[in-house]
Design a protein around this motif. Sequence first.
Motif, PDB file in Angstrom:
ATOM      1  N   THR A  29       0.847  -1.184   0.051  1.00  0.00           N
ATOM      2  CA  THR A  29       0.009   0.124  -0.038  1.00  0.00           C
ATOM      3  C   THR A  29       0.804   1.146  -0.037  1.00  0.00           C
ATOM      4  OG1 THR A  29      -1.558  -1.194   1.484  1.00  0.00           O
ATOM      5  CG2 THR A  29      -1.946   1.217   0.951  1.00  0.00           C
ATOM      6  N   TYR A  31       1.023   5.509   0.839  1.00  0.00           N
ATOM      7  CA  TYR A  31       0.155   6.580   1.375  1.00  0.00           C
ATOM      8  C   TYR A  31       1.056   7.719   0.909  1.00  0.00           C
ATOM      9  CZ  TYR A  31      -1.589   2.985   4.430  1.00  0.00           C
ATOM     10  OH  TYR A  31      -2.483   1.915   4.674  1.00  0.00           O
ATOM     11  N   ARG A  95      -6.304   7.178  11.471  1.00  0.00           N
ATOM     12  CA  ARG A  95      -6.690   5.695  10.619  1.00  0.00           C
ATOM     13  C   ARG A  95      -5.560   5.306  10.154  1.00  0.00           C
ATOM     14  NH1 ARG A  95     -12.025   6.282   8.072  1.00  0.00           N
ATOM     15  NH2 ARG A  95     -12.150   7.745   9.796  1.00  0.00           N
ATOM     16  N   GLU A  96      -4.930   5.928   9.289  1.00  0.00           N
ATOM     17  CA  GLU A  96      -3.645   5.307   8.446  1.00  0.00           C
ATOM     18  C   GLU A  96      -2.529   4.848   9.449  1.00  0.00           C
ATOM     19  OE1 GLU A  96      -4.300   8.107   4.576  1.00  0.00           O
ATOM     20  OE2 GLU A  96      -3.035   8.868   5.831  1.00  0.00           O
ATOM     21  N   GLY A  98      -2.866   3.981  12.490  1.00  0.00           N
ATOM     22  CA  GLY A  98      -3.209   2.778  12.988  1.00  0.00           C
ATOM     23  C   GLY A  98      -3.067   1.569  12.188  1.00  0.00           C
ATOM     24  N   LYS A  99      -3.404   1.616  10.941  1.00  0.00           N
ATOM     25  CA  LYS A  99      -3.114   0.583   9.995  1.00  0.00           C
ATOM     26  C   LYS A  99      -1.739   0.258   9.912  1.00  0.00           C
ATOM     27  CE  LYS A  99      -7.383   1.350   6.928  1.00  0.00           C
ATOM     28  NZ  LYS A  99      -7.889   1.829   5.949  1.00  0.00           N
ATOM     29  N   MET A 100      -0.858   1.455   9.668  1.00  0.00           N
ATOM     30  CA  MET A 100       0.458   1.019   9.727  1.00  0.00           C
ATOM     31  C   MET A 100       1.243   0.314  10.646  1.00  0.00           C
ATOM     32  SD  MET A 100       1.956   4.752   7.967  1.00  0.00           S
ATOM     33  CE  MET A 100       1.524   5.259   6.509  1.00  0.00           C
ATOM     34  N   HIS A 101       0.718   1.062  12.038  1.00  0.00           N
ATOM     35  CA  HIS A 101       1.316   0.389  13.049  1.00  0.00           C
ATOM     36  C   HIS A 101       0.719  -1.154  13.172  1.00  0.00           C
ATOM     37  CE1 HIS A 101       2.405  -0.332  17.288  1.00  0.00           C
ATOM     38  NE2 HIS A 101       1.326  -0.460  17.618  1.00  0.00           N
ATOM     39  N   ALA A 102      -0.528  -1.484  12.864  1.00  0.00           N
ATOM     40  CA  ALA A 102      -0.933  -3.070  12.735  1.00  0.00           C
ATOM     41  C   ALA A 102      -0.024  -3.858  11.887  1.00  0.00           C
ATOM     42  CB  ALA A 102      -2.314  -3.203  12.705  1.00  0.00           C
ATOM     43  N   ALA A 103       0.362  -3.319  10.668  1.00  0.00           N
ATOM     44  CA  ALA A 103       0.779  -3.953   9.801  1.00  0.00           C
ATOM     45  C   ALA A 103       2.373  -4.321  10.005  1.00  0.00           C
ATOM     46  CB  ALA A 103       1.049  -3.262   8.383  1.00  0.00           C
ATOM     47  N   ASP A 107       2.405  -8.135  10.868  1.00  0.00           N
ATOM     48  CA  ASP A 107       2.932  -8.825   9.643  1.00  0.00           C
ATOM     49  C   ASP A 107       4.204  -8.827   9.423  1.00  0.00           C
ATOM     50  OD1 ASP A 107      -0.002  -9.144   9.423  1.00  0.00           O
ATOM     51  OD2 ASP A 107      -0.481  -7.455   8.165  1.00  0.00           O
TER      52      ASP A 107
END
Length: 160
Positions: A29, A31, A95-96, A98-103, A107
Amino acid sequence: MPRPKPATFEKTKIVAENRRARFDYSIDTIYEAGIVLTGTEVKSLRDGTGSIAESYAEVKSGEVWLVNSNVPEFSHGNRFNHEPKRPRKLLLNGREIGKMHAAVSRDGMTLVPLTVYFNSTGRAKIELALAKGRQAHDKREASKERDWKREQGRILRDRG
């Protein structure tokens, strides 16, 4: 409802590009983020200097930081000049982040900067990618696939 972002960002002047990133990583992804800069950093970037070849981004306490990017000192900056390799804060939506931190945490992905550029309004932006590192055999496979696609295009162009 938020407005959808364009697939490619409007770049008017590219300052720095990480050309090895697309070879070394499989990009998931992309950004667009703003960069918090001081005055002499902006002037130095407008001159076309700067490097993001060895840099990366990391998420710390709900903020994203660009680490190890090099913006050389401005030639006329006197005592108010900046430190060339200081960490720079990136401006992103919560929100972005948060998605980055989770990935990154779950992952095993990394945040790789692709390009630093000025958009049409004159703001310094950075293209940041969530990517997974490629092994040597993956790199060979990708180059074979790229060569085959190029050869296919030649064959189709010659016959058609």
